[in-house]
Design an enzyme around this catalytic site. Structure first.
Site, short mmCIF file in Angstrom:
data_model
loop_
_atom_site.label_atom_id
_atom_site.label_comp_id
_atom_site.label_asym_id
_atom_site.label_seq_id
_atom_site.Cartn_x
_atom_site.Cartn_y
_atom_site.Cartn_z
N ASN A 182 21.98 45.08 -66.50
CA ASN A 182 21.13 43.94 -66.87
C ASN A 182 19.77 44.38 -67.40
O ASN A 182 19.30 43.91 -68.43
CB ASN A 182 20.96 43.00 -65.67
CG ASN A 182 20.72 43.75 -64.36
OD1 ASN A 182 20.43 44.95 -64.34
ND2 ASN A 182 20.83 43.03 -63.24
N TYR A 183 19.15 45.31 -66.69
CA TYR A 183 17.82 45.78 -67.06
C TYR A 183 17.83 46.55 -68.38
O TYR A 183 16.98 46.34 -69.25
CB TYR A 183 17.30 46.67 -65.92
CG TYR A 183 15.85 47.09 -66.03
CD1 TYR A 183 14.82 46.16 -65.95
CD2 TYR A 183 15.51 48.43 -66.17
CE1 TYR A 183 13.49 46.54 -66.02
CE2 TYR A 183 14.18 48.83 -66.24
CZ TYR A 183 13.18 47.89 -66.16
OH TYR A 183 11.87 48.28 -66.24
N ALA A 184 18.83 47.42 -68.56
CA ALA A 184 18.93 48.20 -69.79
C ALA A 184 19.19 47.30 -70.99
O ALA A 184 18.59 47.47 -72.06
CB ALA A 184 20.04 49.24 -69.66
N ASN B 239 15.99 45.51 -71.94
CA ASN B 239 15.03 46.39 -72.60
C ASN B 239 15.41 46.67 -74.05
O ASN B 239 14.55 46.70 -74.94
CB ASN B 239 14.92 47.72 -71.84
CG ASN B 239 14.10 47.59 -70.56
OD1 ASN B 239 13.07 46.94 -70.55
ND2 ASN B 239 14.56 48.20 -69.49
#
Length: 325
Positions: A170-172, A175
């Site tokens: 999710n974070y990658a 970004n």
């Protein structure tokens, strides 16, 4: 040193970590700062209105100008209101620093729909929402004949850009989306006099990284700690300065090192005209191309922090220990 005297800057996620350091630094070089932070936990739960107010008190105690805002970047109306808050308090809005983020790190097969949505909502949608309302305000000002430099600084991370970190689907993804939005918005908003750039900090000591091995090591007070969030602030202040010519750039910052990222670039290619490829032809032709192993990319990005044994340990972690997370 950057000169932000008279410029109003809205900084999201400014209650702690990198955002707080940016708020204090920008105020110290003259900016009016809107400190936005609802005071949530690292996974987005809870809330504490006192977090933003504490940073405002710090700024005012040092002679700066600031106001607290506790709206959520995930809420469309809150994003609009925080832009209006800046204008009501200081008469204008010159820049936005999109810094708000949360994390929920889990293996793909364990990550829930809600955990994916929550991280993307804060990191990616939140960046879009605040930028959108700022751009709408700047469009109106431009149509009224106001011509002045304005800026957006987005915040990404090596995760999703340089470091394919496991457990951060999710974070990658968020970004990478932010980096893409940066270049698109830089082109869209240049007609309004708005510059759009992105900073991508790594190895910075925050609530999100405090469990990373070695992150708790500090240097003597007389030496600059390369993991201190303050290392990101001068770059952000430079990008907000009306004298800065940069737009559309994604800049990695790690301690005292700053690098220009070039995103996805085309590598070698294979060609065939007039006929469909066959599978055997593809299998043969791909042996002529240089392809990158994502593990090699991660190990290279982590660099000297690994060492010879560290690389083996990292591989063992990915192949074994991650199954427990």
């Amino acid at each position: 040193m950057a000169n932000l005297e008279g410029r109003t800057v809205l900084i999201t996620g400014a209650g702690r970590g990198i955002g707080r350091a940016e708020a204090l630094y920008c105020a110290a070089v003259g900016a009016n700062v809107v400190v936005n932070d609802p005071g949530v936990q690292t996974d987005g739960s809870g809330g504490d209105s006192g977090i933003a107010s504490t940073v405002v008190d710090e700024i005012r105690a040092l002679g700066g100008r600031a106001v607290a805002d506790t709206g959520s970047v995930t809420d469309w109306n809150d994003a609009r209101l925080m832009v209006e808050h800046a204008v009501v308090e200081f008469g204008d809005l010159h820049a936005v620093v999109n810094n708000a983020t949360i994390e929920v790190n889990k293996g793909l097969e364990r990550l829930t729909e809600g955990e994916f949505d929550d991280v993307v909502a804060v990191k990616l949608k939140g960046t879009f929402a605040v930028s959108r309302w700022a751009a709408a305000f700047w469009r109106r000002r431009f149509d009224e004949g106001v011509r002045t430099d304005r800026a957006i600084v987005n915040t990404a991370s090596g995760s999703g850009l340089l470091n394919p970190l496991p457990l951060q689907t999710n974070y990658a993804a968020a970004n990478a989306g932010i980096a893409a939005m940066t270049t698109v918005h830089a082109l869209e908003l240049r007609r309004l006099g708005v510059r759009v750039n992105c900073v991508s900090p790594s190895m910075v000591r925050t609530r999100l990284t405090e469990q990373v091995p070695g992150m708790d090591r500090t240097l003597p007070p007389d030496r600059l700690d390369p993991k201190d969030p303050i290392t990101v602030a001068p770059l952000v202040a430079y990008l907000l300065d009306e004298a800065c010519p940069l737009t559309g750039q994604v800049l990695s910052v790690r301690g005292g090192s700053i690098a220009v990222n070039h995103g996805w670039t085309r590598g070698g290619q294979i060609d065939k005209d007039d006929e469909l490829w066959t599978v055997p032809e593809l299998a043969q032709s791909f042996t002529t191309l240089t392809v990158e192993d994502p593990f090699d990319r991660l190990a290279t990005a982590l660099g000297g922090a690994l060492g010879v044994q560290g690389r083996d340990q990292l591989e063992a972690l990915i192949d074994g220990e991650l199954d427990k997370l």
